[in-house]
Scaffold this active site. Structure first.
Site, PDB file in Angstrom:
ATOM      1  N   GLN A  77       0.846  -1.199   0.000  1.00  0.00           N
ATOM      2  CA  GLN A  77       0.000   0.000   0.000  1.00  0.00           C
ATOM      3  C   GLN A  77       0.878   1.244   0.000  1.00  0.00           C
ATOM      4  O   GLN A  77       1.159   1.812   1.050  1.00  0.00           O
ATOM      5  CB  GLN A  77      -0.889  -0.037   1.248  1.00  0.00           C
ATOM      6  CG  GLN A  77      -1.917   1.055   1.312  1.00  0.00           C
ATOM      7  CD  GLN A  77      -3.060   0.810   0.369  1.00  0.00           C
ATOM      8  OE1 GLN A  77      -3.463  -0.315   0.148  1.00  0.00           O
ATOM      9  NE2 GLN A  77      -3.591   1.870  -0.184  1.00  0.00           N
ATOM     10  N   PHE A  78       1.318   1.690  -1.184  1.00  0.00           N
ATOM     11  CA  PHE A  78       2.193   2.866  -1.255  1.00  0.00           C
ATOM     12  C   PHE A  78       1.503   4.123  -0.756  1.00  0.00           C
ATOM     13  O   PHE A  78       2.168   5.058  -0.296  1.00  0.00           O
ATOM     14  CB  PHE A  78       2.738   3.067  -2.676  1.00  0.00           C
ATOM     15  CG  PHE A  78       1.778   3.716  -3.627  1.00  0.00           C
ATOM     16  CD1 PHE A  78       1.779   5.091  -3.805  1.00  0.00           C
ATOM     17  CD2 PHE A  78       0.865   2.952  -4.344  1.00  0.00           C
ATOM     18  CE1 PHE A  78       0.898   5.699  -4.683  1.00  0.00           C
ATOM     19  CE2 PHE A  78      -0.011   3.543  -5.222  1.00  0.00           C
ATOM     20  CZ  PHE A  78      -0.002   4.921  -5.393  1.00  0.00           C
ATOM     21  N   THR A  79       0.184   4.165  -0.776  1.00  0.00           N
ATOM     22  CA  THR A  79      -0.527   5.380  -0.376  1.00  0.00           C
ATOM     23  C   THR A  79      -0.419   5.661   1.122  1.00  0.00           C
ATOM     24  O   THR A  79      -0.786   6.753   1.560  1.00  0.00           O
ATOM     25  CB  THR A  79      -2.016   5.321  -0.787  1.00  0.00           C
ATOM     26  OG1 THR A  79      -2.652   4.231  -0.121  1.00  0.00           O
ATOM     27  CG2 THR A  79      -2.164   5.184  -2.293  1.00  0.00           C
TER      28      THR A  79
END
Length: 141
Positions: free
Chosen positions: A74-76
């Site tokens: 989950q890069f966000t």
């Protein structure tokens, strides 16, 4: 390295309508983000933290009751929306850096004895879960 950890009674992730990872029963849903200065040692420490985190019923950990984990990249989690209305992602590590470290966390969890399901790195994923409690924590390394 940052994780959003939820105690769940079930969770799954799908890509293109196909389930790629699923856990049943008490366990942890882990959204995992990687930043630029993360390394293999932080991945090892994150895995140990997740495996031993005492947030299951009765203050038990996954290691205490052999509970499964669903780990989804989950890069966000490293998005910054403090200015304006459009988040910036500059604190998120690029895919070629992040993917091996997400894989390292999963591999270390499995080495510790965990049952681990995963999403697909970089894919458009649909995540479904039943948060139990609800209990949600942010864990930073």
């Amino acid at each position: 390295m940052r994780a959003v950890v939820q105690r769940v009674s079930q969770a799954s992730v799908s890509v293109d309508g196909r389930v790629t990872g699923e856990i049943e029963g008490p366990g942890l849903m882990v959204l995992l983000g990687v930043t630029h200065d993360d390394d293999a040692e932080k991945a090892r420490r994150m895995a140990a933290k997740l495996w031993g985190l005492r947030i299951l019923d009765g203050e038990k950990s996954c290691s205490d009751v052999d509970a499964p984990l669903l780990v989804v990249s989950q890069f966000t989690l490293y998005g910054d929306a403090r200015k304006g209305r459009r988040p910036t992602w500059v604190a998120a590590a690029p895919g070629h850096v992040a993917e091996p470290l997400v894989d390292a966390v999963v591999a270390e969890l499995r080495t510790l004895g965990a049952e681990v399901a995963t999403g697909v790195f970089g894919a458009d994923m649909k995540v479904a879960l039943v948060n139990d409690g609800p209990i949600t924590l942010v864990v930073d390394m």
